[in-house]
Design an enzyme around this catalytic site. Structure first.
Site, PDB file in Angstrom:
ATOM      1  N   SER A 281       5.857 -10.527  -2.511  1.00  0.00           N
ATOM      2  CA  SER A 281       4.707 -11.358  -2.126  1.00  0.00           C
ATOM      3  C   SER A 281       3.924 -11.730  -3.365  1.00  0.00           C
ATOM      4  O   SER A 281       3.879 -10.967  -4.337  1.00  0.00           O
ATOM      5  CB  SER A 281       3.788 -10.592  -1.171  1.00  0.00           C
ATOM      6  OG  SER A 281       2.949  -9.700  -1.888  1.00  0.00           O
ATOM      7  N   ASP A 282       3.289 -12.892  -3.351  1.00  0.00           N
ATOM      8  CA  ASP A 282       2.315 -13.153  -4.397  1.00  0.00           C
ATOM      9  C   ASP A 282       1.209 -12.101  -4.246  1.00  0.00           C
ATOM     10  O   ASP A 282       1.050 -11.494  -3.180  1.00  0.00           O
ATOM     11  CB  ASP A 282       1.761 -14.586  -4.297  1.00  0.00           C
ATOM     12  CG  ASP A 282       1.251 -15.078  -5.654  1.00  0.00           C
ATOM     13  OD1 ASP A 282       0.946 -14.243  -6.531  1.00  0.00           O
ATOM     14  OD2 ASP A 282       1.149 -16.307  -5.843  1.00  0.00           O
ATOM     15  N   CYS A 283       0.486 -11.856  -5.331  1.00  0.00           N
ATOM     16  CA  CYS A 283      -0.354 -10.658  -5.367  1.00  0.00           C
ATOM     17  C   CYS A 283      -1.583 -10.818  -4.477  1.00  0.00           C
ATOM     18  O   CYS A 283      -2.407 -11.707  -4.711  1.00  0.00           O
ATOM     19  CB  CYS A 283      -0.687 -10.329  -6.816  1.00  0.00           C
ATOM     20  SG  CYS A 283       0.856 -10.054  -7.724  1.00  0.00           S
ATOM     21  N   ALA A 285      -1.211 -11.626  -1.306  1.00  0.00           N
ATOM     22  CA  ALA A 285      -0.908 -12.624  -0.268  1.00  0.00           C
ATOM     23  C   ALA A 285      -0.876 -11.988   1.117  1.00  0.00           C
ATOM     24  O   ALA A 285      -1.319 -12.604   2.091  1.00  0.00           O
ATOM     25  CB  ALA A 285       0.420 -13.323  -0.570  1.00  0.00           C
TER      26      ALA A 285
END
Ligand SMILES: *[C@@H]1O[C@H](CO)[C@@H](O)[C@H](O)[C@H]1NC(C)=O
Ligand SMILES: *[C@@H]1O[C@H](CO)[C@@H](O)[C@H](O)[C@H]1NC(C)=O
Ligand SMILES: *[C@@H]1O[C@H](CO)[C@@H](O)[C@H](O)[C@H]1NC(C)=O
Ligand SMILES: *[C@@H]1O[C@H](CO)[C@@H](O)[C@H](O)[C@H]1NC(C)=O
Length: 762
Positions: A281-283, A285
């Protein structure tokens, strides 16, 4: 430099052991485990190590700062390492000692302008070699969250410069070359690359809408034709080790919680089931997908439910970035938000990546010998310089003012502007410390040029220009360094307008009154050049983007003719009024009513400079001696048998273009082939990039033949359901912008579906 000061602090705070510590398969607790058997299949090896873990150990290792399993001799592992255009300063990477510098290439927006994929591949090889050398010495890990391949949809986006530009085909080809360079082509990967951000991510904030809660509404047609091609390339065709899901939602579902995007499309339709893959995941997200302030509030889920939904949808590792957002997978598991099989699968996928990168293969394995001697090599330095020279674009050159010899003793040169003598501004977002930073003033002085330097404004409109004027009065030629830099254009730093900074225009207007020739070198991405082009003494304009550690040398080499410009704009330069006409949150590409559309394919207004624009120190002509007039779709398809698994990857008839350098100056030339014509669903795009090739060093009066290769993907169009279809109709391939030659041909027969798109749940 500022950044070396920051590094000095970091190395005090972070212990050296923060980097990768390879498990000891010779003597450690795992020595008899199947994971240590280099002959076994990666999936079996990864499954064996996961089988040796208990549930508490598994649950603790679903996050980016994984603690490892000390009982099994698995050290802590930081999955978050960055290297967009060189090994970067970020939490997975510990700088210092022999690893105090790494090669900093131009940002992707500048290498995108090279249209030279042999070069992009070489850059990927060098970055990953340096990254692996950092890792082998306990200063980084094996996973690098690069490249950023979202098409640069809107000129306001602060992260657009991290991408190769606005065209999905260009980004796709750039991604192919870069990922192959990063991971390597052998059975073991040099490092694991991560294509990000899947998908539709190209906005930080617009009013109260932020990347953490933006729901990107995208038609199925435009999703498949514009937003997804680079990811299809990464997953299906390049078998990238990892994909990052994005902050935003796509059509109502946060990207990191979306089983349609991550399972149906990414894993099943694109067959991304190879033995080395995980989604991260993007941080934060997953945190922002839940019902927290500022988030998506998707189905009003609490954080534990969002964690479970994300894992169940196919995200395998949750990155978190800020205090208070740390996920607690154990609580989420105890709340029964995800299954045992999902937990096991996520870990197996993570470890498969590490197996593929030789993590368990011992000291004699390939790439384990890379070390300090492989960082900042002469080849790396030369390549960084060459990349900047190839990517810088000559936008204007009145009366062939450039190139100009500036090193005669009588000539003094005024170099004015906010980045004339500031090397760290040449780097852009996600940078590391370069071995040196050759800013333009330093580079000019090294060439023996007498420089009168003066500062210039970045954005201030009340700038005192007296020093600039007096530097210019002493000089025969003025070089002005302006545009936007990465203190304005950056992550979380979208702009609201794209006009040239008014303070810079005022200074330029004063300099223009001196009646001396002015060369403008613009950096950063979008600003509307119109007010600068209107000044009668501005003889030449170059666009440099973020040209990297040797950017200043490259600029001076180009101005003085030691190198020749041949870069092409990888994005449209819109007029300043564009941002008032196209709402940032409107993802549509096609124009409608007052909405002017997006990118060179659809924008129906007048660009300041079009996509593909770029001048040379000579002129070129082109012709296409012969090409079939009529081709049958059914014959094309039957000839594809055995040539490629996926029909869109089946090669189409190569186009031979005879290119003549009609002047005397030796120069590279990028042959751009755009497709236009009446076929497929209406409305038709203005044109679409279909094939390109960079020719190197074409001498004056020489004619060379460019073999333009292309695949059916370039001829196909996407219908309303997202199917990729080859249509009968009239096709025209146009060479260059503005046009130099064209060839038309007809495809006959019945339309043929090359890729039947899986539909989302109703
Ligand atoms: C899907 O990927 C697997 C593993 O790489 C490969 O063996 C198989 O041929 C692929 N299937 C298609 C249709 O490409
Ligand atoms: C767990 O597995 C079952 C059976 O495969 C499935 O129905 C369910 O949706 C899964 N997920 C959760 C969160 O229980
Ligand atoms: C001056 O520039 C020319 C090329 O423009 C180069 O050949 C020459 O070596 C330079 N001279 C000095 C003293 O740097
Ligand atoms: C290229 O062609 C243009 C248009 O004919 C001409 O004005 C220009 O001088 C030429 N440039 C060079 C370097 O010959």
């Amino acid at each position: 430099m500022v950044s070396s000061f920051v590094i000095g602090l970091l190395s005090i705070i972070s212990p050296v052991s923060a980097g990768v510590k390879y498990p000891d398969c010779a003597n450690g607790p795992l020595k008899l485990n199947l994971v240590c058997n280099t002959q076994a299949a990666p999936e079996a090896r990864a499954s064996a190590v996961v089988a040796a873990m208990n549930n508490n150990e598994k649950l603790a290792n679903l996050i980016n700062n994984a603690p490892g399993v000390s009982r099994l001799g698995l050290s802590a592992y930081q999955w978050w390492n960055e290297a967009l255009h060189g090994v970067a300063i970020n939490r997975g990477i510990t700088w210092g000692g022999q690893f105090s510098a790494a090669t900093q290439f131009p940002q992707a927006i500048t290498t995108g302008a090279t249209f030279d994929d042999v070069l992009i591949n070489r850059i990927g090889i060098i970055i990953s070699t340096e990254a692996r050398a950092f890792a082998n010495n306990g200063r980084a890990h094996l996973d690098f969250w690069t490249p950023n391949v979202n098409p640069f949809r809107d000129p306001r986006w602060g992260r657009g410069h991290e991408t190769p530009g606005e065209d999905p085909f260009r980004n796709k080809k750039w991604a192919e070359a870069f990922v192959r360079g990063m991971q390597g082509t052998g059975a073991t990967h040099r490092v694991i690359a991560t294509c990000k951000h899947y998908a539709g991510y190209d906005l930080e904030h617009s009013g109260s809408t932020t990347r953490f809660n933006f729901n990107a509404k995208i038609s199925m047609q435009e999703l498949v034709e514009y937003y997804l091609p680079p990811f299809q390339q990464c997953a299906r065709d390049s078998k990238v080790g990892s994909i990052m899901c994005a902050y935003n939602g796509v059509n109502g579902v946060p990207a990191c919680l979306d089983p349609y995007m991550m399972d149906t499309v990414l894993r099943k339709h694109w067959n991304w089931t190879d033995s080395n893959q995980y989604v991260v995941s993007d941080c934060d997200a997953v945190y922002y997908a839940s019902n927290v302030n500022g988030g998506h509030r998707y189905k009003n889920m609490n954080y534990n439910s969002a964690i479970g939904a994300s894992l169940e949808a196919g995200c395998d590792n949750m990155c978190w970035a800020t205090s208070g957002t740390q996920p607690n997978p154990t609580n989420a598991f105890n709340a029964r938000t995800f299954n045992q099989s999902t937990l096991d699968k996520a870990l197996v996928r993570q470890f498969q990546g590490l197996v593929k990168a030789g993590y368990f293969d011992g000291v004699d394995s390939i790439y384990r010998n890379l070390g300090a001697a492989d960082v900042n090599t002469q080849l790396a330095r030369d390549t960084a310089l060459r990349a900047a020279e190839e990517g810088i674009v000559l936008l204007k050159n009145t009366d062939n003012f450039l190139p100009i010899s500036l090193n005669q003793s009588a000539t003094q040169v005024a170099m004015i502007g906010f980045w004339a003598n500031t090397a760290d501004k040449m780097l852009g977002g996600y940078s590391g410390t370069p071995p040196f930073g050759h800013d333009p003033v330093t580079a000019a002085r090294n060439m023996g040029i007498t420089v009168n330097y003066a500062a210039g404004p970045l954005t201030q409109s009340s700038f005192d220009a007296n020093a600039a004027v007096s530097a210019a009065q002493k000089s025969a030629v003025i070089i002005f360094f302006g545009g936007i830099d990465n203190t304005v254009e950056k992550e979380s730093g979208d702009r609201t307008g794209i006009a040239w900074p008014s303070g810079q225009v005022s200074v330029l207007q004063r300099l223009n009154q001196l009646n001396k020739p002015i060369i403008v070198v613009r950096m950063g991405t979008h600003v509307d050049d119109t007010p600068v082009l209107a000044l009668n003494n501005v003889m030449a304009v170059l666009w440099a983007g973020y040209p990297g550690q040797s950017g200043g040398t490259a600029v001076m080499n180009l101005i003085t003719g030691l190198a020749s410009p041949a870069g092409r704009l990888p994005m449209t330069v819109y007029p300043a009024a564009y941002t008032g006409q196209a709402p940032y949150t409107n993802m549509a590409l096609r124009p409608s009513g007052a909405y002017p559309g997006r990118t060179y394919k659809w924008y129906n207004g007048n660009a300041a400079f079009p996509f593909g624009h770029g001048l040379h120190y000579t002129n070129f002509s082109a012709s296409i001696p012969d090409f079939p007039k009529t081709l049958s779709i059914q014959e094309i398809i039957s000839s594809c048998r055995g040539k490629s698994v996926y029909l869109d990857q089946c090669p189409f008839t190569t186009v031979s273009v005879a290119v003549t350098n009609t002047g005397t100056w030796t120069s590279d030339y990028v042959v751009l082939g755009f497709l236009t014509g009446n076929f497929g669903p209406q409305p038709y795009p203005i044109k679409s990039l279909a094939t390109y090739k960079r020719l190197s060093g074409v001498r004056g009066e020489e004619t060379v033949t460019a073999e333009l290769e292309w695949k059916l993907e370039s001829l196909a169009r996407v219908d309303g359901k997202g199917n990729t279809v080859l249509y009968p109709g009239e096709y025209t391939l146009v060479v260059d912008t503005p046009e130099k030659t064209r060839v038309s041909f007809t495809l006959t027969g019945e339309e043929f579906v090359l890729d039947e798109w899986p539909q989302p749940p109703a």
